[in-house]
Design a protein around this motif. Structure first.
Motif, short mmCIF file in Angstrom:
data_model
loop_
_atom_site.label_atom_id
_atom_site.label_comp_id
_atom_site.label_asym_id
_atom_site.label_seq_id
_atom_site.Cartn_x
_atom_site.Cartn_y
_atom_site.Cartn_z
N ASP A 11 0.82 -1.19 0.00
CA ASP A 11 0.00 0.00 0.00
C ASP A 11 0.86 1.25 0.00
O ASP A 11 0.81 2.05 0.91
N VAL A 38 0.40 -9.88 9.37
CA VAL A 38 0.81 -10.57 8.16
C VAL A 38 0.19 -9.85 6.96
O VAL A 38 -0.91 -9.31 7.05
N GLN A 150 -5.17 -9.08 -5.33
CA GLN A 150 -4.22 -7.97 -5.52
C GLN A 150 -3.39 -8.16 -6.80
O GLN A 150 -3.18 -7.22 -7.56
N LEU A 213 -11.06 -7.47 13.84
CA LEU A 213 -10.67 -6.14 13.34
C LEU A 213 -11.69 -5.60 12.33
O LEU A 213 -12.00 -4.42 12.31
N LYS A 266 -8.04 -1.51 -0.24
CA LYS A 266 -8.33 -2.33 0.94
C LYS A 266 -9.80 -2.73 0.89
O LYS A 266 -10.68 -1.86 0.78
N HIS A 270 -13.27 -10.35 -3.75
CA HIS A 270 -12.41 -11.50 -4.03
C HIS A 270 -12.89 -12.27 -5.25
O HIS A 270 -14.10 -12.49 -5.40
N1 LIG Z 1 -12.02 -1.16 7.96
C1 LIG Z 1 -11.41 -1.74 6.92
N2 LIG Z 1 -11.48 -1.19 5.68
C2 LIG Z 1 -10.88 -1.80 4.62
N3 LIG Z 1 -10.18 -2.96 4.71
C3 LIG Z 1 -10.10 -3.54 5.93
C4 LIG Z 1 -10.69 -2.96 7.07
N4 LIG Z 1 -10.45 -3.75 8.14
C5 LIG Z 1 -9.73 -4.78 7.70
N5 LIG Z 1 -9.51 -4.67 6.36
C6 LIG Z 1 -8.81 -5.66 5.58
O1 LIG Z 1 -7.49 -5.26 5.28
C7 LIG Z 1 -7.07 -6.14 4.22
C8 LIG Z 1 -5.76 -5.64 3.63
O2 LIG Z 1 -4.75 -6.01 4.53
P1 LIG Z 1 -3.36 -5.23 4.66
O3 LIG Z 1 -3.60 -3.80 4.91
O4 LIG Z 1 -2.58 -5.97 5.67
O5 LIG Z 1 -2.75 -5.43 3.21
S1 LIG Z 1 -1.24 -5.15 2.74
O6 LIG Z 1 -0.48 -6.35 3.05
O7 LIG Z 1 -0.73 -3.97 3.45
O8 LIG Z 1 -1.35 -4.93 1.29
C9 LIG Z 1 -8.25 -6.14 3.28
O9 LIG Z 1 -8.25 -7.36 2.58
P2 LIG Z 1 -9.16 -7.61 1.26
O10 LIG Z 1 -10.59 -7.51 1.74
O11 LIG Z 1 -8.83 -8.98 0.84
O12 LIG Z 1 -8.81 -6.56 0.28
C10 LIG Z 1 -9.45 -5.99 4.23
O13 LIG Z 1 -10.16 -7.18 4.41
#
Ligand SMILES: Nc1ncnc2c1ncn2[C@@H]1O[C@H](COP(=O)(O)OS(=O)(=O)O)[C@@H](OP(=O)(O)O)[C@H]1O
Length: 305
Positions: A11, A38, A150, A213, A266, A270
């Protein structure tokens, strides 16, 4: 450093913005709390939400100090420079999910913790920091699909055609078994990596459940507050559920433009995966998940669905 087919800089769009009004006593400090992973488990969400606490400041970008040889060689003064300004009463935090699966990161971090950080701004001075490690974990199968989503989106962004192989082609070997050497599979075997951290940071690791979370972000932040021995100041009233995004967002975001929801990268939709692949992955991770839950003394229920 492991070369994975997942983007290491998940990100990079996030910009530095932390500015402190009390510039006379504010300075850039080494992070005490580090979200080590992770990848794709909600590390950005946890970091942003912790930033709602007035005593937590955080680096916006992933720093990749402990897992990247080139960055590590830049030294500890460089590392500190990457941090936002903070007051003495504030805790500095950074998140780099690549640390979790790095063979070097836990050792390098522990060594600095034991020896102290050399701070060039004060000649010869060493700063002693007792680090606290934070880990967010998600159902390994969802994590793999998230990382695949991603990869697919990044190809679209780069104007590339969709990959010729499916996720199933990539992850199952010729005999139809899960390939444990595939990087996405390896990352999801949390137990394997967790052992490295537990050995060195026992008693100073907080494990956050990604489902919690997503569903009750304030509960996860409260756990961090307790872990960092900070007063509980972030509660449910800081959040609202954004039904378009399908996630909680913040009532009062921080920084220019005060972003409230996380970046569009984020919470991606999927892509569907075959029932065969899902079943095989579930079976594959069953034992690892159980052993991991035993090790952390908590069960996040991934083997129950
Ligand atoms: N509030 C809120 N808003 C948006 N997204 C949220 C939130 N809380 C948790 N998540 C989840 O965060 C997932 C992305 O994880 P990371 O930030 O660890 O990804 S990264 O590794 O930094 O790319 C992302 O994964 P995906 O849903 O698969 O895109 C989200 O499920």
């Amino acid at each position: 450093r492991e070369k994975a087919d997942e983007s290491e800089y998940g990100d990079e769009e996030y910009e530095e913005y932390a500015v402190n009004e009390y510039s006379d006593i504010s300075e850039k400090r080494f992070p005490k709390a580090i979200i080590v992973g992770v990848r794709k488990c909600g590390t950005r969400a946890l970091l942003q939400f912790c930033g709602l606490h007035p005593q937590i400041v955080h680096a916006e970008r992933e720093i990749h100090f402990f897992n990247d040889k080139e960055n590590f060689q830049k030294g500890t003064t460089w590392y500190r420079q990457q941090m936002p300004l903070s007051l003495p009463s504030q805790v500095t935090m950074e998140k780099t999910p690549g640390y979790f699966i790095s063979a070097d990161a836990p050792n390098r971090l522990k060594e600095l913790m034991n020896k102290g950080y050399i701070d060039n701004s004060i000649k010869g001075a060493r700063k002693m920091i007792t680090h606290k490690i934070i880990l967010v974990v998600r159902d390994p199968v969802d994590r793999i699909v998230s990382s695949w989503a991603q990869i697919l989106e990044n190809r679209v962004k780069k104007g590339l055609p969709p990959p010729s192989e499916t996720l199933e082609d990539r992850i199952l070997n010729r005999g139809g078994r899960v390939n444990r050497h595939h990087s996405a599979v390896r990352t999801s075997i949390y137990l394997k990596w967790y052992r490295n951290w537990h050995r060195l940071f026992r008693g100073r690791i907080l494990v956050i459940d990604a489902n919690e979370l997503v569903e009750y972000p304030w509960k996860s932040v409260q756990k961090v507050e307790d872990f960092l021995e900070l007063p509980n100041l972030v509660d449910e009233s800081e959040f609202y559920f954004n039904s378009t995004r399908g996630f909680y967002c913040m009532n009062n975001g921080k920084g220019p433009g005060r972003p409230k929801c996380l970046n569009k990268s984020k919470g991606r939709e999927h892509p569907p995966i075959s029932t065969n692949l899902r079943k095989k992955l579930k079976q594959f991770f069953y034992i690892y998940n159980n052993a991991f839950f035993k090790k952390i003394n908590q069960d996040f229920g991934w083997n129950r669905n």
